[in-house]
Design an enzyme around this catalytic site. Structure first.
Site, PDB file in Angstrom:
ATOM      1  N   ARG A   9      11.900  13.061   4.271  1.00 47.88           N
ATOM      2  CA  ARG A   9      12.368  12.729   5.753  1.00 47.88           C
ATOM      3  C   ARG A   9      12.303  13.742   6.595  1.00 47.88           C
ATOM      4  O   ARG A   9      12.577  13.450   7.984  1.00 47.88           O
ATOM      5  CB  ARG A   9      13.971  12.444   5.442  1.00 47.88           C
ATOM      6  CG  ARG A   9      14.277  11.370   4.709  1.00 47.88           C
ATOM      7  CD  ARG A   9      15.854  10.943   4.544  1.00 47.88           C
ATOM      8  NE  ARG A   9      16.169  10.291   5.734  1.00 47.88           N
ATOM      9  CZ  ARG A   9      17.532  10.553   6.194  1.00 47.88           C
ATOM     10  NH1 ARG A   9      18.540  10.735   5.350  1.00 47.88           N
ATOM     11  NH2 ARG A   9      17.681  10.144   7.364  1.00 47.88           N
ATOM     12  N   CYS A  10      12.014  14.786   6.568  1.00 47.39           N
ATOM     13  CA  CYS A  10      11.399  15.926   7.379  1.00 47.39           C
ATOM     14  C   CYS A  10      10.101  15.943   7.979  1.00 47.39           C
ATOM     15  O   CYS A  10       9.037  15.792   7.131  1.00 47.39           O
ATOM     16  CB  CYS A  10      11.596  17.289   6.592  1.00 47.39           C
ATOM     17  SG  CYS A  10      11.267  18.619   7.750  1.00 47.39           S
ATOM     18  N   SER A  11       9.851  15.987   9.217  1.00 48.20           N
ATOM     19  CA  SER A  11       8.622  15.824   9.987  1.00 48.20           C
ATOM     20  C   SER A  11       7.666  17.112   9.411  1.00 48.20           C
ATOM     21  O   SER A  11       6.404  17.014   9.035  1.00 48.20           O
ATOM     22  CB  SER A  11       8.621  15.524  11.246  1.00 48.20           C
ATOM     23  OG  SER A  11       9.102  16.619  11.827  1.00 48.20           O
ATOM     24  N   ARG A  14       6.422  16.521   5.996  1.00 48.94           N
ATOM     25  CA  ARG A  14       5.330  15.759   5.769  1.00 48.94           C
ATOM     26  C   ARG A  14       4.052  16.126   6.294  1.00 48.94           C
ATOM     27  O   ARG A  14       3.010  15.900   5.722  1.00 48.94           O
ATOM     28  CB  ARG A  14       5.791  14.239   6.768  1.00 48.94           C
ATOM     29  CG  ARG A  14       6.894  13.490   6.054  1.00 48.94           C
ATOM     30  CD  ARG A  14       6.961  12.282   6.576  1.00 48.94           C
ATOM     31  NE  ARG A  14       7.220  12.142   8.159  1.00 48.94           N
ATOM     32  CZ  ARG A  14       8.538  12.135   8.603  1.00 48.94           C
ATOM     33  NH1 ARG A  14       9.551  12.160   7.979  1.00 48.94           N
ATOM     34  NH2 ARG A  14       8.335  12.156   9.884  1.00 48.94           N
TER      35      ARG A  14
END
Length: 113
Positions: A9-11, A14
């Site tokens: 969920r963390c950019s 990712r």
């Protein structure tokens, strides 16, 4: 083998994963919110990072602000707080052999792969 402690969920996490995918190296994804590291494992990671436990804490998280901010905590208490509340762990963390970095910015991962 390279390991990435990843939160999908963390950019930034990712982006770090994308760097590893493009590198062509084999790596293992550890979704640390699902498979929480033990206090011993987290202590070892902190040692590899060469930082103090407080430097790995996401101090903007609500859990930190409501339960820990402003308190005098020992290193072991900080580690215990991160194990009990893994959202507090900064991400992504990438480990290659005995070297580790926090992927902030994600490009810092390149220094150990």
């Amino acid at each position: 083998m390279i390991k990435i402690y990843h939160n999908p969920r963390c950019s930034k996490s990712r982006q770090g994963l994308e760097i590893l995918e493009k590198s062509g190296n084999l790596f293992e994804i550890i979704k640390y919110l699902d498979v929480v590291p033990s206090e011993e494992e987290l202590s070892e990671i902190i040692k590899m990072l060469g930082i103090s436990p407080i430097e790995l804490v996401r101090k903007t998280e609500k859990i930190w602000k409501e339960n820990y901010k402003g308190k005098e905590l020992s290193n072991s208490e900080i580690i215990k707080a991160m194990v009990e509340n893994p959202k507090l762990i900064e991400r992504p963390i990438v480990i290659n052999n005995k070297k580790a970095v926090v992927g902030r910015p994600p490009e810092s991962i390149l220094s150990i792969i």
